[in-house]
Design an enzyme around this catalytic site. Structure first.
Site, PDB file in Angstrom:
ATOM      1  N   ASP A  34      -4.030  55.208-137.665  1.00  0.00           N
ATOM      2  CA  ASP A  34      -3.654  56.210-135.722  1.00  0.00           C
ATOM      3  C   ASP A  34      -4.542  56.767-135.511  1.00  0.00           C
ATOM      4  O   ASP A  34      -5.465  57.440-136.170  1.00  0.00           O
ATOM      5  CB  ASP A  34      -2.609  56.028-136.359  1.00  0.00           C
ATOM      6  CG  ASP A  34      -1.354  56.644-134.504  1.00  0.00           C
ATOM      7  OD1 ASP A  34      -2.353  55.649-133.472  1.00  0.00           O
ATOM      8  OD2 ASP A  34      -0.567  56.913-134.239  1.00  0.00           O
TER       9      ASP A  34
ATOM     10  N   HIS B  26     -12.429  52.165-133.081  1.00  0.00           N
ATOM     11  CA  HIS B  26     -11.072  50.400-133.743  1.00  0.00           C
ATOM     12  C   HIS B  26     -12.864  50.657-135.063  1.00  0.00           C
ATOM     13  O   HIS B  26     -12.171  50.234-136.440  1.00  0.00           O
ATOM     14  CB  HIS B  26     -11.334  49.796-132.829  1.00  0.00           C
ATOM     15  CG  HIS B  26     -10.052  49.604-132.276  1.00  0.00           C
ATOM     16  ND1 HIS B  26      -9.297  49.998-132.962  1.00  0.00           N
ATOM     17  CD2 HIS B  26      -9.620  49.324-131.386  1.00  0.00           C
ATOM     18  CE1 HIS B  26      -7.888  50.298-132.002  1.00  0.00           C
ATOM     19  NE2 HIS B  26      -8.237  49.564-131.157  1.00  0.00           N
TER      20      HIS B  26
ATOM     21  N   LEU C 176      -5.855  45.664-157.749  1.00  0.00           N
ATOM     22  CA  LEU C 176      -5.688  46.489-156.585  1.00  0.00           C
ATOM     23  C   LEU C 176      -5.511  45.517-155.576  1.00  0.00           C
ATOM     24  O   LEU C 176      -6.211  44.334-155.129  1.00  0.00           O
ATOM     25  CB  LEU C 176      -6.528  47.416-155.768  1.00  0.00           C
ATOM     26  CG  LEU C 176      -5.910  48.623-154.479  1.00  0.00           C
ATOM     27  CD1 LEU C 176      -5.481  49.422-154.598  1.00  0.00           C
ATOM     28  CD2 LEU C 176      -7.599  48.723-153.150  1.00  0.00           C
TER      29      LEU C 176
HETATM   30  C1  IPE Z   1       1.206  52.104-134.934  1.00  0.00           C
HETATM   31  O1  IPE Z   1       0.452  52.430-133.887  1.00  0.00           O
HETATM   32  C2  IPE Z   1       0.490  50.662-135.599  1.00  0.00           C
HETATM   33  C3  IPE Z   1      -0.897  50.865-136.008  1.00  0.00           C
HETATM   34  C4  IPE Z   1      -1.074  51.391-137.043  1.00  0.00           C
HETATM   35  C5  IPE Z   1      -1.341  49.523-136.057  1.00  0.00           C
HETATM   36  P1  IPE Z   1       0.615  52.385-132.952  1.00  0.00           P
HETATM   37  O2  IPE Z   1      -0.294  53.604-131.725  1.00  0.00           O
HETATM   38  O3  IPE Z   1       0.711  51.157-132.055  1.00  0.00           O
HETATM   39  O4  IPE Z   1       1.608  53.126-132.401  1.00  0.00           O
HETATM   40  P2  IPE Z   1       2.934  54.452-131.111  1.00  0.00           P
HETATM   41  O5  IPE Z   1       2.743  52.883-129.655  1.00  0.00           O
HETATM   42  O6  IPE Z   1       1.613  55.626-131.031  1.00  0.00           O
HETATM   43  O7  IPE Z   1       3.667  54.454-131.849  1.00  0.00           O
HETATM   44  C1  IPE Z   2      -4.640  53.237-134.714  1.00  0.00           C
HETATM   45  O1  IPE Z   2      -5.269  53.665-133.106  1.00  0.00           O
HETATM   46  C2  IPE Z   2      -5.403  51.750-134.205  1.00  0.00           C
HETATM   47  C3  IPE Z   2      -4.437  50.501-134.030  1.00  0.00           C
HETATM   48  C4  IPE Z   2      -3.062  50.682-133.858  1.00  0.00           C
HETATM   49  C5  IPE Z   2      -4.705  49.019-133.994  1.00  0.00           C
HETATM   50  P1  IPE Z   2      -4.806  53.495-131.337  1.00  0.00           P
HETATM   51  O2  IPE Z   2      -5.214  52.488-131.019  1.00  0.00           O
HETATM   52  O3  IPE Z   2      -3.384  53.659-131.730  1.00  0.00           O
HETATM   53  O4  IPE Z   2      -5.116  54.800-131.635  1.00  0.00           O
HETATM   54  P2  IPE Z   2      -4.434  56.107-130.620  1.00  0.00           P
HETATM   55  O5  IPE Z   2      -2.948  56.221-131.329  1.00  0.00           O
HETATM   56  O6  IPE Z   2      -4.155  55.371-129.076  1.00  0.00           O
HETATM   57  O7  IPE Z   2      -5.307  57.274-130.147  1.00  0.00           O
HETATM   58 MG    MG Z   3      -2.100  54.868-131.959  1.00  0.00          MG
END
Ligand code: IPE
Ligand code: IPE
Ligand code: MG
Length: 257
Positions: free
Chosen positions: A37, A54, A148
């Site tokens: 995240d 990403h 793995l």
């Molecule tokens: C969780 O992250 C999903 C992934 C990392 C794929 P999100 O960014 O979607 O989660 P919330 O919305 O902050 O809970």
């Molecule tokens: C995690 O990073 C990747 C996915 C959920 C696909 P985010 O895209 O949720 O990044 P933030 O939380 O907005 O910073």
């Molecule tokens: Mg996120």
């Protein structure tokens, strides 16, 4: 700098300060689940579009997979796209759906060399054909690998996974092939995407969010949770080793004394 001394991996700063990171002879978590995240915030801080975060996060995936393989972790499950992530702008979703292809086009050969087995956990329905195809090729080409086990949770939601399992069990009860009394924890576990995997020993979540966001709710009943403020694109193998070191310092009691 990390240096191997005996069975300890130590941080080489100067001669006085040799700080153990984790005990290589100690318990290495068999299964590590990762909520990657913070990509969007990483990009925002740099005035870049979210998709740049990403792309950068993909490099972290490569580094952490190698690190995990290097220390003998058996299973890694990377949360790549949740069933809730469809709520994001179309452009971002489209980009995220291209990442498996992009990742595998540069990494698959090396993963094969490393004897890694790749799999997708999640609902293939609703995913674009090119995304499914990329995952199918990776699964097919690594099917017999014994190193793995690398899982990508893609269009994954724990509640959806449980609903699917309960529906299947309900069908079996209705058909008379099982009795309601036969439904037990083991049977439910066998109907999840993770049917042949051990439960995660350790969960790592980056970016400072302290929640599970619908990730492996059943499987993580007794998982050790580890959170860091570091954003996923900034997460390094040293952070990863730190998580393992803290895991090794915990006492897992499972309700006993
Ligand atoms: C969780 O992250 C999903 C992934 C990392 C794929 P999100 O960014 O979607 O989660 P919330 O919305 O902050 O809970
Ligand atoms: C995690 O990073 C990747 C996915 C959920 C696909 P985010 O895209 O949720 O990044 P933030 O939380 O907005 O910073
Ligand atoms: Mg996120």
């Amino acid at each position: 700098m990390l240096e191997r001394i005996g069975h300890m991996l130590v941080r080489k700063a100067n001669q006085e300060e040799k700080r153990p990171v984790f005990d290589e002879a100690g318990e290495i978590p068999r299964h590590i689940a990762v909520i990657m995240d913070g990509n969007g915030r990483w990009a925002k801080m740099r005035n870049l579009p979210r998709i740049a975060g990403h792309r950068s996060g993909m490099k972290t995936v490569k580094e952490i997979v190698k690190a995990a393989d290097g220390i003998g972790v058996k299973t890694m499950t990377m949360y790549a796209f949740s069933t809730e992530n469809w709520k994001r702008p179309r452009e971002e979703v489209d980009y995220l759906m291209k990442l498996p292809q992009e990742f595998l086009s540069t990494e698959l050969e090396e993963l094969i060399e490393r004897n890694v087995r790749v799999r997708m956990l999640g609902n293939p329905e609703g995913l674009p054909a090119h995304t499914i195809e990329a995952m199918n090729i990776a699964e097919e080409r690594t099917r017999h690998n014994t190193g793995l086990q690398l899982n990508f949770a893609l269009n994954y939601g724990s509640r959806t996974e449980l609903v699917r399992a309960f529906r299947e069990l309900a069908r079996q009860v209705q058909a008379g092939t099982i009795q309601p009394e036969e439904v037990d924890e083991e049977m439910i576990a066998r109907h999840l995407y993770t049917s042949d995997l051990p439960d995660p020993d350790l969960l790592i979540r980056t970016s400072g969010e302290i929640r599970l966001s619908n990730f492996m709710l059943w499987q993580m009943a007794y998982t050790e949770l580890w959170f860091t403020d570091v954003l996923w694109p900034d997460f390094t193998k040293e952070h990863f080793y730190q998580a393992i070191a803290e895991y090794q310092g915990r006492a897992r009691r499972y309700g006993a004394v």
